[in-house]
Design an enzyme around this catalytic site. Structure first.
Site, PDB file in Angstrom:
ATOM      1  N   TRP A  74     -11.366   6.327   5.015  1.00 54.88           N
ATOM      2  CA  TRP A  74     -10.390   7.411   4.943  1.00 54.88           C
ATOM      3  C   TRP A  74     -11.223   8.637   4.618  1.00 54.88           C
ATOM      4  CZ3 TRP A  74      -8.604  11.113   1.502  1.00 54.88           C
ATOM      5  CH2 TRP A  74      -7.389  11.729   1.858  1.00 54.88           C
ATOM      6  N   ASN A  98     -17.110   3.648  -1.324  1.00 53.03           N
ATOM      7  CA  ASN A  98     -15.729   4.067  -1.565  1.00 53.03           C
ATOM      8  C   ASN A  98     -15.762   5.003  -2.764  1.00 53.03           C
ATOM      9  OD1 ASN A  98     -12.947   4.233  -2.090  1.00 53.03           O
ATOM     10  ND2 ASN A  98     -12.951   2.322  -3.237  1.00 53.03           N
ATOM     11  N   GLY A  99     -15.246   6.229  -2.615  1.00 48.63           N
ATOM     12  CA  GLY A  99     -15.240   7.174  -3.728  1.00 48.63           C
ATOM     13  C   GLY A  99     -15.697   8.552  -3.282  1.00 48.63           C
ATOM     14  N   GLU A 470      12.853  10.790  -2.078  1.00 46.50           N
ATOM     15  CA  GLU A 470      12.175   9.642  -1.471  1.00 46.50           C
ATOM     16  C   GLU A 470      12.563   9.476   0.005  1.00 46.50           C
ATOM     17  OE1 GLU A 470       9.757   7.896  -2.250  1.00 46.50           O
ATOM     18  OE2 GLU A 470       9.875   6.047  -1.101  1.00 46.50           O
ATOM     19  N   LYS A 590      -2.788   3.632   2.117  1.00 40.55           N
ATOM     20  CA  LYS A 590      -1.871   2.996   1.173  1.00 40.55           C
ATOM     21  C   LYS A 590      -2.379   3.068  -0.264  1.00 40.55           C
ATOM     22  CE  LYS A 590       1.528  -0.339   0.716  1.00 40.55           C
ATOM     23  NZ  LYS A 590       2.544   0.696   0.652  1.00 40.55           N
TER      24      LYS A 590
HETATM   25  C1  G6P Z   1      -0.123   6.921  -1.567  1.00 46.26           C
HETATM   26  C2  G6P Z   1       0.841   6.124  -0.726  1.00 46.26           C
HETATM   27  C3  G6P Z   1       2.249   6.258  -1.298  1.00 46.26           C
HETATM   28  C4  G6P Z   1       2.266   5.831  -2.761  1.00 46.26           C
HETATM   29  C5  G6P Z   1       1.254   6.618  -3.575  1.00 46.26           C
HETATM   30  C6  G6P Z   1       1.076   6.018  -4.960  1.00 46.26           C
HETATM   31  O1  G6P Z   1       0.131   8.272  -1.408  1.00 46.26           O
HETATM   32  O2  G6P Z   1       0.799   6.535   0.612  1.00 46.26           O
HETATM   33  O3  G6P Z   1       3.138   5.438  -0.565  1.00 46.26           O
HETATM   34  O4  G6P Z   1       3.544   6.021  -3.273  1.00 46.26           O
HETATM   35  O5  G6P Z   1      -0.039   6.560  -2.941  1.00 46.26           O
HETATM   36  O6  G6P Z   1       0.503   4.743  -4.837  1.00 46.26           O
HETATM   37  P1  G6P Z   1       0.611   3.621  -5.922  1.00 46.26           P
HETATM   38  O7  G6P Z   1      -0.198   2.484  -5.374  1.00 46.26           O
HETATM   39  O8  G6P Z   1       0.028   4.178  -7.186  1.00 46.26           O
HETATM   40  O9  G6P Z   1       2.045   3.273  -6.078  1.00 46.26           O
END
Ligand code: G6P
Length: 595
Positions: A74, A98-99, A470, A590
């Protein structure tokens, strides 16, 4: 973000195994992918822009190799192209990362002065060159050179490292980004998370920030300050559903359909033992909730449930702000951290900040054994099973379910309710209710009428506003339609100017106490030509909507769980009509493990 995998073993299946595990990590980013593997005593690298399947097309998966590191990216520094894709190789050293390396520009200048040349725009190539620099400076003593690297580098990293001169060993280090060591028969893995390895092993070691892992096919050593340390081998015994869409076209739709069972099981299990496993909040004089994205949105839903139903104040904060804000606590404060992945960098940083102040912490997490779950004083698992679609649905409703149970327990302890008899009746019906809302409403027709619009508005009051946020986020994430959300009374203070003929406005009305106010606001937008779509559990006059989505009315502690379902399905159907990549929307990932 990014996902990293590494493998070393005697079976010569390094390519097959790393790629298979890497596919489980694709949720962490899918801008590009790459692999470095040992073949005929040399390190070969293959990279590809886009999805892992593009990389697979370039590889001979059954090529014999005993060691490989692989990466799904990413993009942070530098565009998503093949040059910037990992692995990066400089001199003797090849890495996946990663980081984010924060002092990479400063290091890059130092390295250029020392004769290094760079071909990519990434901070990772700089990290790689820094490792090579110290490798040469420390007379090829790898452990010593990695220790020197760790002293100079700033930022977060999880790294898999292989050396041209030492192809029988795989090295790994980390700081603030997760990395685990998987232990299998005569083979070892490194991985960003444990579920990625479950096809091969459920035994793992958690690597800590100050440690260096050295893996060979027949042994592993973990170093701390150049000394070998003993580490506990853990077993991951949580069942993860297979990464299989079943009869559904998308993981998102499959996960929406899993909600009736997940919600029911959580409610039933806890209500049957009179909420004994749900922590008591009665002694806290201040409760703050922290999260990012949808997890933050669940905290807002909780705020309204606690404040309206239990008369208990809740403060909600976005983690990326809270970590730099001046935080306030009460005499007896609790901070609750919500995270599906349990690895979100900002949420984790807030947890560490709060813990340093000696404040009680509670995590509400999906991923078992994740950093947030491990580091909080208490953890409640939402038991939603692995969520694959980037846009969360089932984890969101499971988080709300747990928050509602916390509120319910507090309500009982405060004598606002005397028993759980009423809510039990609704819990018994909840599977059927959610199932009906999923299956018996014609979302497709509504989607067909609005999917070509460029802007869609959402309005609601109190808890319906939190849910509208949401619903709007779901729509933006997967359909790329711009969408604004307002508390219903606030729309007229500015952006009602954006509403023109046929602009869809989705209004949510489940709270009767403010129903009339929201109806007035709907009339205001209809007067300006908007197309009105209403999600409500109340019978409403048909002159205030073009489309109505009628949902069942249920106990207010549970109502948000029902109300969000149509919003998820509207987003899904609209994105579907627009031909979007629903499970993997562009630019999103994600698990967000960088700040
Ligand atoms: C990303 C994802 C979101 C999620 C958020 C927090 O932005 O795309 O769908 O709500 O991170 O992620 P977490 O794993 O901390 O719930």
């Amino acid at each position: 973000m990014c996902g990293i995998i590494g493998y070393i073993g005697k079976d010569n299946k390094a390519i097959e195994k790393t790629i298979s595990c890497l596919e489980k990590l694709e949720y962490r980013g899918y801008d590009s992918a790459g692999i470095a593997y040992v073949f005929n005593n040399e390190i070969k690298i293959q990279k590809s822009k886009g999805r892992i399947k593009n990389l697979k097309d370039k590889l001979q998966i059954d090529t014999k190799s005993n060691c490989a590191i692989a990466h799904t990216r990413w993009a942070t520094h530098g565009q998503a192209n093949e040059i910037n894709a990992h692995p990066h190789k400089v001199g003797n050293v090849t890495i996946v990362h990663n980081g984010i390396i924060e002092n990479y520009l400063e290091l890059k200048n130092m390295l250029i002065d020392n004769g290094y040349k760079f071909i990519s725009d990434t901070d990772t190539e700089v990290a790689c060159a820094t490792l090579d620099f110290f490798y040469n400076k420390c007379n090829k003593n790898i452990i010593k050179s990695i220790d020197e690297f760790k002293k100079i580098i700033k930022g977060s990293y999880a790294l898999g490292i292989i050396y041209d001169d030492d192809i029988n060993n795989l090295y790994a280090i980390k700081k603030d980004s997760p990395l685990i060591i998987g232990i299998s028969d005569e083979s070892y893995f490194i991985a960003s998370d444990v579920p990625a390895l479950l096809e091969y092993t459920n035994k793992y070691i958690i690597l800590e920030d100050n440690e260096i892992a050295k893996l060979t096919s027949d042994k592993y050593e973990i170093y701390n300050m150049e000394k070998i340390v003993d580490k506990e081998i853990k077993t991951f015994d949580f069942k993860y559903s297979t990464q299989d869409k079943g009869n559904f076209e998308h993981f998102m739709l499959k996960e929406i359909n899993e909600q009736p069972k997940i919600v029911y099981d959580l409610l039933k299990e806890n209500i049957d033992n009179n909420l004994e496993d749900i922590p008591s909040l009665i002694n806290y004089d201040r409760i703050d909730i922290i999260g990012c994205g949808s997890a933050y949105h669940t905290s807002l839903v909780a705020k309204y449930i606690f404040e309206q139903q239990v008369n208990a104040e809740i403060n909600c904060y976005v983690a990326s702000e809270y970590r730099y804000e001046n935080n306030f606590f009460g005499k007896n404060s609790l901070v609750i951290f919500i995270s599906q992945s349990g690895e979100t960098a900002d949420t984790l940083a807030c947890l560490r900040k709060v813990k340093k102040q000696g404040i009680d912490t509670l995590a509400i997490v999906n991923a078992q054994g994740s950093s947030i779950a491990r580091e909080a004083d208490k953890v409640i698992y939402i038991k939603a099973g692995q969520e694959i679609a980037v846009a969360t649905t089932k984890a969101y409703t499971a988080q709300i379910t747990i928050l509602s149970l916390l509120a319910l327990k507090l309500s009982y302890e405060k004598n606002i309710i005397n028993n759980f008899d009423e809510i039990k009746k609704d819990i018994d019906k909840i599977t059927e209710i959610i199932d009906g809302v999923i299956k018996n409403i014609d979302y497709e027709t509504i989607a067909l009428n609005i999917y070509e619009r460029n802007d869609i508005f959402f309005i609601g009051r109190l808890v319906d506003y939190a849910l509208a946020l949401e619903g709007s986020l779901k729509l933006k994430e997967i359909s790329y339609i711009n969408s604004c959300t307002y508390p219903a009374g606030e729309l007229k203070h500015g952006t009602i100017s954006l509403i023109d003929d046929k602009t869809p406005v989705i209004s949510i009305i489940t709270d009767e106490s403010v129903m009339d106010k929201t109806i007035s606001n709907i009339k205001e937008i209809i007067a300006r030509g908007a197309k009105s779509i209403i999600v409500s559990c109340i019978d409403l006059d048909d002159d205030i909507y073009d489309y109505s989505i009628k949902i069942p009315k249920i106990n207010p502690f549970l109502q948000p769980i029902i109300t969000i379902i149509p919003l998820q399905l509207l987003a899904y159907n609209i994105a579907y009509k627009r031909g979007c990549d629903i499970d993997k929307p562009r630019n999103l990932a994600k698990s967000v493990t960088v700040e």
